[in-house]
Each structure stands twice: as C-alpha cells, then as structure tokens.
Design a protein around this motif. Structure first.
Motif, PDB file in Angstrom:
ATOM      1  N   HIS A   1      70.157 -83.125  32.773  1.00  0.00           N
ATOM      2  CA  HIS A   1      69.578 -83.093  31.429  1.00  0.00           C
ATOM      3  C   HIS A   1      69.914 -84.375  30.656  1.00  0.00           C
ATOM      4  O   HIS A   1      69.031 -85.018  30.073  1.00  0.00           O
ATOM      5  CB  HIS A   1      70.095 -81.852  30.701  1.00  0.00           C
ATOM      6  CG  HIS A   1      69.650 -81.758  29.283  1.00  0.00           C
ATOM      7  ND1 HIS A   1      68.310 -81.724  28.946  1.00  0.00           N
ATOM      8  CD2 HIS A   1      70.344 -81.701  28.118  1.00  0.00           C
ATOM      9  CE1 HIS A   1      68.213 -81.650  27.620  1.00  0.00           C
ATOM     10  NE2 HIS A   1      69.423 -81.646  27.103  1.00  0.00           N
TER      11      HIS A   1
ATOM     12  N   ALA B   1      63.807 -80.520  35.961  1.00  0.00           N
ATOM     13  CA  ALA B   1      64.278 -81.094  34.695  1.00  0.00           C
ATOM     14  C   ALA B   1      64.417 -79.976  33.658  1.00  0.00           C
ATOM     15  O   ALA B   1      65.417 -79.880  32.943  1.00  0.00           O
ATOM     16  CB  ALA B   1      63.291 -82.152  34.205  1.00  0.00           C
TER      17      ALA B   1
ATOM     18  N   LEU C   1      68.135 -87.555  31.999  1.00  0.00           N
ATOM     19  CA  LEU C   1      66.721 -87.611  31.612  1.00  0.00           C
ATOM     20  C   LEU C   1      66.581 -88.084  30.170  1.00  0.00           C
ATOM     21  O   LEU C   1      65.691 -88.881  29.851  1.00  0.00           O
ATOM     22  CB  LEU C   1      66.053 -86.256  31.842  1.00  0.00           C
ATOM     23  CG  LEU C   1      65.716 -85.997  33.311  1.00  0.00           C
ATOM     24  CD1 LEU C   1      65.496 -84.520  33.584  1.00  0.00           C
ATOM     25  CD2 LEU C   1      64.471 -86.786  33.739  1.00  0.00           C
TER      26      LEU C   1
ATOM     27  N   ASP D   1      57.891 -80.961  35.143  1.00  0.00           N
ATOM     28  CA  ASP D   1      58.971 -80.969  36.129  1.00  0.00           C
ATOM     29  C   ASP D   1      59.881 -79.743  35.935  1.00  0.00           C
ATOM     30  O   ASP D   1      60.680 -79.685  35.001  1.00  0.00           O
ATOM     31  CB  ASP D   1      59.755 -82.279  35.955  1.00  0.00           C
ATOM     32  CG  ASP D   1      60.927 -82.410  36.910  1.00  0.00           C
ATOM     33  OD1 ASP D   1      61.341 -81.399  37.516  1.00  0.00           O
ATOM     34  OD2 ASP D   1      61.447 -83.530  37.044  1.00  0.00           O
TER      35      ASP D   1
END
Lengths: 412, 412
Positions: free
Chosen positions: B250, A243, B253, A240
């Motif tokens: 960030h 990300a 995730l 990804d």
C-alpha cells in the motif's frame, strides 16, 4: 506386534507420555484422528485406566468415554470434567489429552481421599474436537448437547472419501449398541486445557480462568479487477485487486486497533491470479478471521468492515464479494463456576488471572447449554498443534491441583 | 497430412491470418515456441514468401530469417526492419508477427514502386523474443548484437528438460552451417509492433512513436515473521508478515504516485505460508515490478523502496529479504529516426503521439548497439498475449504505410 506401552505411571507427566504413545509420530508429535486405530486404541486404554481407578466406565454411542463416580446425595446432578482425545495431524501431546488425563487423576484422588461425593463426578474423554479428519468439529460435545446426532454422520467425508458414518460404524458406534450421547443431566462442565497462547507465559502466572470463549467470524473476500500487462498498462487505468487488497487489509488492521478490549484480526490466506510477477492480477482472494468476546463488537466490526471494503472497491472499480462462511457466537463461562475457580486458586496460593479464550473448545459447545468453565495452564512459547507443544511438569501439576480442588468444592 | 494454408494474400490482414495458421490453437490463439515444428514451419514459410517477393533470403546460425534488398550506393549500410516470429503459449496473432509481415510487405512495395534503394533494406523474422520455451529472452536480437552467442545455448532447458542447444541443433542451427548471427553492419533498426496497452485507444490516435523503452527492475521480497494461532495470539505480540506486506505494498503504491512522469509499479505475485485462514502466516513472498524511462528515477525509487521495506519490517520484528532478480536499463530510441518517423506521419496525415514502451522489445536489445526506433499501432482494449489480441485492418494498414514511408526516407 504392538510395542509395550509404559505401565508405571505416577504423575500427570507420566500419563501424558503414556497416552502420547498412541499415534506417536517420529518427531515427538501425536496423530490421533477420529475413529482410526490409534484413536480407538487410545480410547480403550483410557477406559481401562479409568476402570482401574474404580470408576464405572462406558462408551456412549459416538465413542465418548466416561468414568463415573456416583454421588451419594444427588446422583443425578452430574459434574462432568474432561476434554478431547483426538489431535490434529502431527499435533502435540498436551492439547486435549491433558484435560482428559487430569480429569481422571483428579477424580481418582478425590475418591481415594474423600470417598464418594455428594453429586456425581464424571471424567470424559470426548471423541472429537479438532475437525482434522472430517470437515466438522465438536462431534463429541455436539452430540452430548444435541447440536449433532448420529443421523448427521452420512454427509461428512474424510480425504479418502470415507464417510463419518462408516468410520463410526467400523468402530461399533452409531448403531444404538451404546447409550445415546445426548445428555440432560449435566449440572457443570469443567475443562482444563493448555492455553495455546503466551498470555500466561508473559505474565508469569500459573493459571488462567477463562471468562469467555471468543466468538469468531470468518470471511473469504474475493476482489475482481482487470488482468493486464505490468509494463503497458498505465497506473491510471488499472483495476488492480492486489493493490486494493493490500490497502483493505492495512486499513482493517488499523481499524481493529481502535476496538475495545482486543479484537483479533487475521488474514491468513491470500491468493492472486494468475500470480505472475509481470502481470497485474485479475482476481485476488483473502481470508479474514475476527474474534472477540462481545457479540456487539463483532457485529459492529462486521458492518464497518463491509462498508470499508465496498467503499474502497467502488472507488477503484473493483468488484468485491464478501462471503461469511463461519460464525460462532461468543460463549461466556458460568459466573458461579468462575468464582469457585478463583476461590480455589486463592486457597491454594496459585497465581491466576482472568482471560478470554481466543481458540474454540468443547466448553464452548457445552457452555451454550450447561454451566461451564475452563482453566488454562501455560504453553511454552504459546506453541500448539505442533510436536513442540510443551508445558512443564510443575505447571501441569498446578493445573491438576486447581481442578481437583474445584471439583471438591462443587461435588462434596 | 498438413492442412492447406491460405495462399491468396493481398492485405496485411490476409498475411496475419496466413501466418496465424502455423501453431493455431482451437480458440483463435497461436503457440509458436522457439525451435518447435510450428515455429520451423512458420519460419520456412516466411522465408519462401520473402523469396517470392524477389528478396535474397537466408537463415543465420540461430534461425533468424532475413530478406534482403541490396542498396545500389551504400550496400553495406543496412537498414533492418522486423520483429519476432515466436509467441507466448496461446498468444495472439499480432504480437511479433505483425512487425515481421509489415516489414516484408513494406520492402516488397518499395521494390515494386521505386526499384533498388541506395542503402540496403532487410526484413527480419527474429527467432525468439518472448522467453516462453526457455528461461531466456531476446535469443534472436541478442545473438545479432553479440550479447549472446551459440555457446550460451548449453545451459537453458525447457520444461521437459531439452536444452536450448539440442533444440537448436535439431533444426540444423548452431553448428556453423549458416552464417553467424552477429552483425556489425546495421545502420538502423525499425520495429513496428502492436502497442499492447491502451494509450492509443484512449487518445484515438493511430500511431505511437516510441521515445524510449522503459527500464525494468524486478524483485522478490520475502518477509519472515512468526507463524501462530489466529485465536490465541495477542495482536501486540504478533509478527505477521502478511499484515506487514499489505502495509508495504500500500505505501509503495502511494510513493509511486509521487514520481515524475509515470513510474509503473506492479505486485503481481504473492504467496503466504501456510496459507490457512486461522493461522497467522510465518512467511510471505511478493514480487515488485517497477518500470520507468529514466534510469535515475528507477535508481532513486530502488533506494527509497529498500528503506521503506526495511524500516517497516524492523519496526514490526519481521525479517526482510529483497532479491533483485532482473534489471534492464531504459533504452532511448534514436533521435534522428524518431524525427524521421514524425515527419513521415505528418506528411501522410497520420495522427500520432510520442510514447514510452513499458514492455520490452527486440528494439531494446538492438537499440543498445545501433540506432533504433519503434512504431506502435493500437491494441483493442490494450489486450495482448491472448487470443483476444486485435488490431483493425485499417489500423494495421496505417502502420504499414508509416513503416513503408519511413524506410523510403531512410534508404532511398
């Protein structure tokens, strides 16, 4: 029929309002793009005004306008002061214009008070600095320093496909009718400008004396991963790039905080493809802009940044491409001129401070070849390139006084 | 004149290729949007084919097509199997189509082998699931379950401004000519579908038995900071929404990795304004898509996410708005049907595994009202919604066999 322009002008503020009529936009902004009618009208008006001050005026072959007061002892040592006449699209009244007008007024006042100087003084209205019509910047100061010449005008084109050369020709420049823009006789260049930041506003001081113009590097980072379904793709198999970009930007900003003095890092641009909420992007691009006054800091950060990006991407199975598409080295301002500027401020009781210019200026181009210095006045809210650009009459006057006295110190 | 469609069809693969001719794109993909000519031609072809198998066929009032094999003992207990006929723009040949064709072939084979079942079997070709023409999804199964009715067709419009209602009318539906789509007689719904992920490919198993269809929540997060000059704005006074977005994405995730089972989190969309390399953005928007099979996990993550976003933004002087624009609760598949599916696979020596469907399906809509279950076959590379969608003939056949035997177990 053109509307009547303001004719009675006493203060720097009057002059700012006067010049802002050329290319005025409905909401109080100004648009004067290189070699347009608004630009040419403004440049001619500046030239006429300089003449009315008793200065010898001339265009050079790219359209820079000079108003000269010749020196009596060393006429070939020329102290040039000024800034640029062009603006961004719907920019403010002060950026560039202030430095041009303050230069004219300072020399006028010196002439009226002290007569001819020992060294020559020249006010300059540089033709272009912003890069807002053609994809290049510093056309005026670049031609003065020999970085550019009129031969470079064939390539760059504006949004309607007009070349820089044909726009220049249309205004009568670039054909050798006027003297070449290239100069070898500049002994000092002084540029007065609005700060475009809020350092002075926050400190409450009236004058910034620039120690250095920061170097800049700009990068476009492209990360390629694997476009996939947000619902059916397990987290453990994702590649990804959004990300990964988020992690990189976050970590680079943390890293930038560890740098000496202040490294400014900006990611201003980001795009994801296909940019759909329920699809893992296949590709993300983002920009990185870093600025610092020291070459070695930029160099080291460049190395660290590449290692960080490549390291994270390798770990995540992402392909990374880092394209450095702009590199401008830092330009320190001249020590002797800076010292003279500080003395001038002290003599006049003007509160001042040293600062680094994070933005580029003509003094950066000229400062690579000749001794140069810059003076800043405050910008309200740090706002610039906007109709909201504003500096008070008092602050503008202080800047003109500091410039006038500095020129006196250098030329008389 | 329309080109001749393939007429000799023996295997499921033949049927897939046959149906893919309706709305075929140049690069091997398929575009069949609801109530277009390609869609209507395909739906009529399916109906004709079902009739040729000896099934009683009918349209309902939204254009779902049914092929019925009435039960001898409990004709009012209807076991429905199938999927949807519509596709995304330039989608693949398998998504939806496979489930429709497998349903027809399974019932055909059961009829030929065992005659009439005890309970009624119906193959269904649902009119719409993808939401690729009108801004709504599950029009077919939604009308069957009473979540939607033809009265809801006035609002949604396609990109050319045509309303769902007028598109429906043009095809003869929605006017009460056909029986209402609403059903109260479904005792089980079985949907066979390609996985659209690569769980089966990675495990090497041939069949996925879906335990639950994941719930989804989608958010659009808007961060407002202060647009400013990248060079002149000190790092310490910045209100940079892109820097903040990067940190948030960030950290979210990282947080998602701590969740039980697998919470899937995707930021697929991001936009910055003005999106210029040397300008600190004033505003950034990004999407968040979260999916999980357990309602309480989604709920807790929702709370944590809001706290994290608001906490970071508060600290950074950024204004945050979190808009939850989609919420679909998880739908567990029916325990009895799942158990029957496992037994069937075991009896046939088909390698299978339990899995959660991260994507939405008609079985999700129907599973809220009636016992439902789903079977998955592998998707090469996990690719779907693309002309590259592919499942091998062997894997397609295994799926049809599993479906056939499951229907036998349920209806005979």
């Amino acid at each position: 029929m053109e509307k009547q322009k303001l004719s009675v002008k006493n203060s720097i503020t009057d002059y700012i309002e006067w010049l802002a009529q050329y290319g005025a936009s409905a909401d109080g902004g100004v648009t004067r793009l290189l070699y347009t009618k608004e630009w040419m009208d403004a440049q001619l008006a500046v030239k006429t005004e300089m003449s009315s001050f008793g200065l010898e005026t001339r265009f050079d072959d790219v359209g820079n306008v000079f108003g000269r007061l010749s020196g009596t002892q060393s006429p070939d040592e020329v102290i040039v002061t000024g800034s640029h006449i062009d603006t961004v699209i719907n920019g403010g009244k002060y950026d560039g214009a202030y430095g041009v007008l303050a230069a004219m007024l300072a020399i006028k006042q010196l002439k009226e008070t002290y007569g001819a100087p020992k060294k020559t003084l020249e006010a300059v209205s540089l033709c272009e600095e912003e890069g807002s019509r053609f994809p290049m910047t510093y056309w005026g100061s670049g031609n003065m320093t020999g970085v550019f010449s009129v031969q470079d005008a064939g390539e760059p084109r504006d949004e309607s496909g007009v070349s820089l050369q044909s726009a220049m020709y249309e205004n009568g420049f670039g054909k050798g009718v006027f003297q070449s823009a290239y100069r070898t006789d500049i002994s000092a260049f002084v540029e007065l400008h609005i700060e475009q930041g809020k350092t002075l506003e926050m400190s409450g001081r009236d004058l910034g004396i620039v120690t250095s113009i920061a170097g800049q590097r700009r990068y476009l980072v492209t990360l390629e991963g694997e476009c996939n379904h947000a619902g059916t793709t397990s987290m453990k198999w994702r590649k990804d790039p959004l990300a990964t970009s988020s992690r990189i930007i976050h970590e680079l900003l943390l890293r930038s905080e560890e740098q000496p003095d202040e490294l400014r890092l900006t990611c201003g641009k980001i795009t994801a493809e296909p940019n759909v909420a329920n699809v893992i992007p296949g590709r993300v691009q983002f920009s990185i802009d870093i600025r610092h006054q020291h070459q070695h800091v930029l160099e080291q950060f460049h190395e660290d940044m590449a290692a960080l990006i490549n390291g994270i991407c390798h770990q995540k199975g992402i392909r990374a491409m880092i394209d450095e598409y702009m590199r401008i080295e830092p330009v320190p301002m001249d020590e002797r001129l800076k010292a003279a500027a500080f003395e001038t401020a002290a003599e006049n009781g003007i509160s001042c401070e040293e600062m680094v210019s994070g933005a580029g200026h003509d003094a950066q181009m000229i400062g690579r070849c000749y001794p140069a210095c810059m003076l800043f006045v405050p910008s309200r809210g740090g706002i610039s390139h906007s109709p909201k650009e504003y500096t008070s009459a008092r602050q503008l006057e202080i800047g003109v006084r500091a410039l006038t006295d500095l020129l006196y110190k250098l030329a008389y």
